[in-house]
Write a protein that holds these residues in place. Structure first.
Motif, PDB file in Angstrom:
ATOM      1  N   ASP B 262       3.218   5.256   6.973  1.00 20.87           N
ATOM      2  CA  ASP B 262       3.079   5.289   5.514  1.00 20.87           C
ATOM      3  C   ASP B 262       4.207   4.509   4.834  1.00 20.87           C
ATOM      4  OD1 ASP B 262       0.704   6.712   5.434  1.00 20.87           O
ATOM      5  OD2 ASP B 262       1.674   8.664   5.382  1.00 20.87           O
ATOM      6  N   ASN B 265       3.832   0.416   7.361  1.00 18.84           N
ATOM      7  CA  ASN B 265       2.570  -0.284   7.654  1.00 18.84           C
ATOM      8  C   ASN B 265       2.714  -1.215   8.868  1.00 18.84           C
ATOM      9  OD1 ASN B 265      -0.039  -1.356   7.373  1.00 18.84           O
ATOM     10  ND2 ASN B 265       0.399  -2.492   5.533  1.00 18.84           N
ATOM     11  N   PRO B 266       3.198  -0.697  10.005  1.00 18.33           N
ATOM     12  CA  PRO B 266       3.425  -1.560  11.177  1.00 18.33           C
ATOM     13  C   PRO B 266       2.142  -1.848  11.956  1.00 18.33           C
ATOM     14  CG  PRO B 266       4.019   0.683  11.735  1.00 18.33           C
ATOM     15  CD  PRO B 266       3.570   0.701  10.289  1.00 18.33           C
ATOM     16  N   ALA B 294      -1.884   9.792   8.647  1.00 22.85           N
ATOM     17  CA  ALA B 294      -1.381   8.690   7.813  1.00 22.85           C
ATOM     18  C   ALA B 294      -2.539   8.059   7.030  1.00 22.85           C
ATOM     19  CB  ALA B 294      -0.663   7.648   8.660  1.00 22.85           C
ATOM     20  N   LEU B 295      -2.174   7.167   6.118  1.00 16.50           N
ATOM     21  CA  LEU B 295      -3.150   6.546   5.220  1.00 16.50           C
ATOM     22  C   LEU B 295      -4.130   5.684   6.021  1.00 16.50           C
ATOM     23  CD1 LEU B 295      -3.545   6.476   2.087  1.00 16.50           C
ATOM     24  CD2 LEU B 295      -2.327   4.311   2.123  1.00 16.50           C
ATOM     25  N   PRO B 297      -6.386   3.000   5.782  1.00 17.90           N
ATOM     26  CA  PRO B 297      -6.452   1.563   6.110  1.00 17.90           C
ATOM     27  C   PRO B 297      -5.280   1.126   7.005  1.00 17.90           C
ATOM     28  CG  PRO B 297      -6.675   1.943   3.739  1.00 17.90           C
ATOM     29  CD  PRO B 297      -6.271   3.243   4.350  1.00 17.90           C
ATOM     30  N   ILE B 301      -5.099  -0.425  11.744  1.00 19.85           N
ATOM     31  CA  ILE B 301      -4.540  -1.619  12.407  1.00 19.85           C
ATOM     32  C   ILE B 301      -3.410  -1.289  13.362  1.00 19.85           C
ATOM     33  CG2 ILE B 301      -5.143  -3.174  10.490  1.00 19.85           C
ATOM     34  CD1 ILE B 301      -1.899  -3.234  10.114  1.00 19.85           C
TER      35      ILE B 301
END
Lengths: 329, 329
Positions: B262, B265-266, B294-295, B297, B301
């Protein structure tokens, strides 16, 4: 704007309830600005067409200098890959709107959209409270709670533009605390305007049950809800129940800042909206908590400050213009 | 090493119990290596003099190519401003030792010291499991628990070199959970070898009280403690109590990875030591927890992987040499 000036930036500050427009200089001064209420009955294209017309008038009014770039600061989360809105709160007609393509089709200059927390971090770093640092965190403390990150002298947004989406992080178990990001006990629950309203209402109810007088009880009874402004004004005036709530918010702010300090070792945290309006209610308590729990050598260099921008929303939009101008130069 | 080669790097991997030495190529291959036990009776200068002599022998043995740079990977936290050790665990004679000055005085080539978690992150990004990404996190999961950060295609260490010092972050209230970094319930409590030993001992005791058989009970009774290796081997062999402990560790790993997702964004998390030795015990559970909290989108990834370095400790030291060589080029 004199004739020898290098040109101007245009800014769009797209909010849930209003859209701000401005013309500014490359060093972040606002030369002219206006705002429209964001009409939920209008489609984004129609709203933006009005803004474009008004921006042209504003630019003409300051001498018609050449436009270097346009920046739009937008409520997150955004889809950075597609250049679209995902689901801006309070603004359903903008859901999924492809702003990046619209800007490219309607403006000849370089243009870009950016998450408003990231835009704010970049603006504070360029022209505000984080100037001169290499690593800084901006915390919105507004309708939502997000962070913008400056890391090692550069804005860092993450591969999907989702860096700093801290609102979802759990500070207490999810069956306790105010709701933010759809869950109880989150960072956005404790450290946002709507979260503060929930905590204020709960505190007012607790006062009733323990037979304690408080301004919060009166406001809740009269108005059915306690806005963050009402809460903070009551705390500022010395109401003990209101102060308990703002002290709790300050502690939870300190906890998320401690987590971010242990991860990022920043030099400064800049607090937005509510933290800027009522710094004395939040900054000392948050700083104390941060210093008590994060790793000591890192806490010794970190400072917590309110925003130092004179015209925040517009300057955030200008910072986005600055970013795209630098990228396209 | 052939005569047309551009030169070699030297590496020192300074650990609590041993010091590794190596000679390697600019693309991270170890050509020759050795290790000494870190003798607590010797002063750092005496230990390092032995290492220097041995490094010269190793370099001569691979053809005596010119030395481009030397890197030392060291247990944190370090004082980056002064170039000193602060308080390496298990190694009191090194406390406060000014390694950076010693290296500069004793080697003609550029030299540098680096926190081993940061060195590992850089090595994984150059030559290992994070190759080809722009944003990656390395988690040591070793005697201590620290993170190294690659942000937007660069190693990020923070102004004091304290970025990624996540061991201190509280995952449960400080009156619950295993001790790490001097406190119960911390990330280092749950996600380190010593923390796993504490959890295994507590689980063995719980088994005794509920009358459940477990390998953990036998090991604790016989040896007085349960090492992380014993725990993981028991879990791998299917012991339910051991599996409950490793599942819990995996969940807590997932929680700190969710927080870091969060914030940062790794694209990838690389798990060190224990996570590399027993990936099936930790990676699926940690990944599941990360994706659950976690968020969305951002979780879509992110990937969690074991280290992909063939000779980790030495390659981490070579990565530090690579970093200082690039900085001095």
């Amino acid at each position: 704007m004199n004739a020898s000036a290098p040109g101007v930036y245009l800014g769009l500050d797209i909010g849930g309830t209003k859209i701000g427009m401005c013309v500014g200089t490359p060093d972040g001064r606002v030369l002219a600005s206006d705002r429209f209420p964001n009409d939920p009955a209008l489609k984004p294209e129609a709203m933006l067409a009005r803004c474009t017309t008004r921006l042209a008038e504003l630019a003409a009014g300051v001498g018609g200098a050449s436009v270097l770039a346009l920046g739009a600061a937008c409520p997150g989360p955004l889809d950075y890959r597609a250049g679209k809105f995902i689901n801006p709160p309070n603004n359903p007609s903008w859901h999924g709107f492809a702003l990046r393509d619209w800007l490219a089709a309607n403006f000849a200059c370089p243009s870009a959209m950016m998450n408003d927390a990231n835009a704010a971090a970049y603006a504070e770093w360029l022209w505000g409270a984080a100037r001169g640092t290499r690593t800084a965190v901006f915390l919105t403390v507004s309708t939502g709670m997000g962070a913008g990150l400056i890391i090692d002298g550069r804005l860092y947004e993450g591969p999907l533009g989702l860096a700093g989406e801290i609102g979802r992080i759990q500070l207490s178990p999810s069956d306790d605390g105010p709701v933010g990001f759809g869950r109880r006990g989150t960072v956005e629950g404790y450290c946002s305007g709507p979260g503060m309203s929930q905590m204020a209402a709960a505190e007012a109810t607790a006062c009733t049950h323990r037979g304690e007088e408080s301004v919060l009880r009166e406001v809740l009874k009269k108005e059915g809800a306690i806005t963050p402004e009402r809460l903070c004004e009551a705390a500022r005036a010395g109401d003990p129940a209101a102060k308990r709530v703002t002290d709790r918010v300050a502690r939870e702010l300190g906890r998320i800042m401690a987590i971010m300090t242990d991860i990022l070792n920043p030099e400064v945290f800049v607090l937005g909206t509510i933290g800027t309006a009522y710094p004395e209610l939040f900054i000392p308590g948050a700083t104390g908590t941060l210093r008590a729990i994060a790793l000591e050598p890192a806490t010794a260099i970190v400072d917590v400050r309110p925003s130092a921008l004179a015209d925040r929303g517009n300057q955030q939009a200008l910072a986005v213009a600055h970013y795209t101008f630098a990228a396209n130069r």
